[in-house]
Design a protein around this motif. Structure first.
Motif, PDB file in Angstrom:
ATOM      1  N   GLU A  13      -5.265   2.689 -16.061  1.00  0.00           N
ATOM      2  CA  GLU A  13      -5.763   1.838 -14.299  1.00  0.00           C
ATOM      3  C   GLU A  13      -4.480   2.269 -13.513  1.00  0.00           C
ATOM      4  OE1 GLU A  13      -7.145  -1.871 -13.845  1.00  0.00           O
ATOM      5  OE2 GLU A  13      -5.270  -2.978 -12.836  1.00  0.00           O
ATOM      6  N   GLU A  14      -3.399   2.064 -13.951  1.00  0.00           N
ATOM      7  CA  GLU A  14      -2.260   2.219 -13.143  1.00  0.00           C
ATOM      8  C   GLU A  14      -2.866   3.566 -12.470  1.00  0.00           C
ATOM      9  OE1 GLU A  14      -0.007  -0.738 -16.013  1.00  0.00           O
ATOM     10  OE2 GLU A  14       0.377   0.853 -16.075  1.00  0.00           O
ATOM     11  N   THR A  15      -2.088   4.752 -13.337  1.00  0.00           N
ATOM     12  CA  THR A  15      -2.525   5.856 -12.983  1.00  0.00           C
ATOM     13  C   THR A  15      -3.306   6.534 -11.635  1.00  0.00           C
ATOM     14  OG1 THR A  15      -1.786   6.945 -14.800  1.00  0.00           O
ATOM     15  CG2 THR A  15      -3.332   8.469 -13.346  1.00  0.00           C
ATOM     16  N   ILE A  16      -4.453   5.461 -11.775  1.00  0.00           N
ATOM     17  CA  ILE A  16      -5.811   6.169 -10.545  1.00  0.00           C
ATOM     18  C   ILE A  16      -5.336   5.601  -9.641  1.00  0.00           C
ATOM     19  CG2 ILE A  16      -7.872   5.084 -10.273  1.00  0.00           C
ATOM     20  CD1 ILE A  16      -7.659   8.015 -12.087  1.00  0.00           C
ATOM     21  N   THR A  54      -2.950  -5.436 -14.437  1.00  0.00           N
ATOM     22  CA  THR A  54      -2.471  -5.190 -14.997  1.00  0.00           C
ATOM     23  C   THR A  54      -0.996  -5.281 -14.405  1.00  0.00           C
ATOM     24  OG1 THR A  54      -1.745  -2.737 -13.837  1.00  0.00           O
ATOM     25  CG2 THR A  54      -2.936  -3.181 -16.510  1.00  0.00           C
ATOM     26  N   ALA A  55       0.025  -5.570 -14.643  1.00  0.00           N
ATOM     27  CA  ALA A  55       1.879  -5.551 -13.493  1.00  0.00           C
ATOM     28  C   ALA A  55       1.920  -4.325 -13.013  1.00  0.00           C
ATOM     29  CB  ALA A  55       2.483  -6.305 -15.100  1.00  0.00           C
ATOM     30  N   GLY A  56       1.480  -3.178 -14.158  1.00  0.00           N
ATOM     31  CA  GLY A  56       1.757  -1.626 -12.861  1.00  0.00           C
ATOM     32  C   GLY A  56       1.479  -1.472 -12.095  1.00  0.00           C
ATOM     33  N   THR A  57       0.047  -2.682 -11.871  1.00  0.00           N
ATOM     34  CA  THR A  57      -1.427  -1.991 -11.029  1.00  0.00           C
ATOM     35  C   THR A  57      -0.356  -3.374  -9.667  1.00  0.00           C
ATOM     36  OG1 THR A  57      -3.124  -1.923 -12.103  1.00  0.00           O
ATOM     37  CG2 THR A  57      -3.761  -2.895 -10.013  1.00  0.00           C
ATOM     38  N   VAL A  58       0.092  -4.462 -10.309  1.00  0.00           N
ATOM     39  CA  VAL A  58       0.198  -5.329  -9.332  1.00  0.00           C
ATOM     40  C   VAL A  58       1.534  -4.739  -8.374  1.00  0.00           C
ATOM     41  CG1 VAL A  58       2.089  -7.188  -8.784  1.00  0.00           C
ATOM     42  CG2 VAL A  58      -0.181  -7.257  -9.833  1.00  0.00           C
ATOM     43  N   GLU A  59       2.486  -4.097  -9.216  1.00  0.00           N
ATOM     44  CA  GLU A  59       3.789  -3.727  -8.896  1.00  0.00           C
ATOM     45  C   GLU A  59       3.237  -1.803  -7.722  1.00  0.00           C
ATOM     46  OE1 GLU A  59       6.841  -4.390  -8.575  1.00  0.00           O
ATOM     47  OE2 GLU A  59       5.645  -6.066  -9.602  1.00  0.00           O
TER      48      GLU A  59
END
Length: 436
Positions: free
Chosen positions: A213-216, A238-243
């Motif tokens: 998810e975060e890569t996209i 995800t937490a990474g997406t939030v950041e």
């Protein structure tokens, strides 16, 4: 035009609390909010004695799957919008992954025509970014905009091709419309079935890693910035997406994001039980991700709560995990789940609820939500904040019963919904407050 339960006429919503504020009398007349005054100021008119109940703008769902055409056994525009009205929604954005796919002006018009005669709320068709959701060729986006489309998404699938998405973002910029991305890197996510981590390891199911998810999200934020385009991230999980979203907003980029109620409450520990009610895409994530998503809702990093209402028949869901489809229903439980989450956080604020479920989604979708002030459309929902409910899908208006919240005790209940002064949903509890 929404199919009405009946016109309100000229009435007083007595003692109601707009946006959770002080009790007032709200006079509805000719489909508008005609007056707002002290309790008892409009004593001569018929009224509903609501005595402290909450008046909120009609909710807007940016992410609804109505299944019609092509999967009417799971949901129809009529049943799905009845579910929406029961959840307090007055507007839903209907995703394009129908059969046939909503990828031509004629198919947009067909949905609009069915909605005009059967829907219990306003339906805004979302058009596909690529023809047939195949990710290879863009739809006639300019023509679709001319036919009223304001949002484009291949939701259910990701536009993996960066060059193709870059082209779509450029077109969207020129026409001032929105690209909404289902962020799922195909090669990284693969055939993932459950969030990567301890839960997946215990089950032996194929993992669906957060980085897919975060890569996209990171890639598309950068592409959108280059184009000056408005990009919306569907169902951030995800937490990474939030950041990444927080960083993109700090750059001044036109990036918005939604979160689903289920990603704010449920974790992959439930998915590890392999009850297919908990199978959803993106998958339920770790507790740490839930915490990060809740924080992002409270600090404004996430702009909207959207249901990703994805109905499926019992027969389709009642299969082994890997054979069952992804998806959960959500229109009728969204407000109670959000109220529960905010209450747990010690932050239940009805202005915040209105921002997440009405004002924010409306801005993103390019429509207007009633501000509940004098002269505004009488488009609202009435919420009994003291009514708890045990979720029972048998009582829902959706044709499907694949709710992950079955049996949960949740706070609040929508007792009435109206569009332009016409009731689209009402309960016995609302009718019992009526005085002539």
């Amino acid at each position: 035009m929404a199919k009405a339960v009946g016109p309100l006429g000229t009435v007083v919503l007595r003692g109601v609390r707009p946006l959770g504020g002080a009790p007032v009398d709200v006079v509805v007349a000719d489909g508008k909010i005609a007056e707002i005054g002290p309790v008892g100021s409009a004593a001569e008119l018929p009224c509903f004695r609501l005595d402290g109940m909450i008046l909120l703008p009609g909710f807007v769902d940016l992410h609804t799957h109505l299944r019609e055409p092509g999967a009417e056994e799971a949901e129809t525009i009529a049943s799905g919008t009845r579910a929406a009205a029961a959840g307090g929604y007055t507007d839903v954005f209907a995703m394009a992954n129908t059969d046939p796919v909503t990828d031509t002006p004629q198919r947009v018009a067909a949905i609009t025509d069915v909605a005009a005669s059967t829907a219990a709320c306003r339906v805004h068709p979302v058009a596909a970014i690529t023809r047939g959701l195949a990710g290879q060729q863009l739809t006639p986006m300019a023509d679709l905009v001319e036919h009223g489309v304001r949002m484009f998404s291949d939701d259910g699938k990701c536009v993996d091709d960066a060059a193709l998405l870059r082209e779509a973002l450029g077109i969207a910029t020129r026409h001032d419309v929105l690209i909404a991305q289902h962020a799922q890197h195909g090669q990284i996510a693969g055939d993932g079935q459950i969030n990567a981590g301890a839960a997946a390891e215990r089950t032996g199911l194929a993992p669906w890693p957060a980085v897919a998810e975060e890569t996209i999200v990171a890639r598309d934020a950068i592409l959108a910035a280059e184009a000056g385009a408005a990009l919306h991230i569907c169902h951030a999980s995800t937490a990474g997406t939030v950041e990444i979203i927080r960083w993109a907003k700090a750059q001044g980029w036109r990036v918005t994001a939604e979160v689903t109620p289920h990603h704010l409450l449920l974790t992959d520990e439930l998915a590890a039980l392999q009850d297919t009610r908990y199978k959803v895409n993106p998958p339920l994530r770790r507790h740490a991700d839930v915490v990060a998503l809740r924080k992002a809702v409270l600090d404004g990093t996430i702009d909207a709560v959207a249901t990703d209402h994805a109905p499926h028949t019992t027969a389709r869901k009642d299969q082994p995990w890997c054979s069952a489809p992804f998806g959960m229903t959500g229109l009728e439980t969204a407000l109670p789940v959000l109220a529960h989450v905010l209450t747990e956080a010690g932050a239940l604020d009805w202005v915040k609820v209105a921002e997440l479920m009405a004002f924010g989604p409306a801005r993103i979708g390019g429509i207007t939500a009633s501000a509940l002030t004098k002269g505004d459309p009488a488009t609202f929902c009435v919420v009994d904040s003291n009514a708890a409910q045990t979720v029972d899908s048998a009582q829902h208006h959706s044709s499907s019963d694949n709710t992950p919240f079955q049996g949960m005790r949740l706070p609040t209940k929508v007792i009435a919904t109206a569009i332009d002064g016409h009731l689209t949903h009402r309960t016995e509890a609302f009718e019992e407050t009526k005085q002539v």
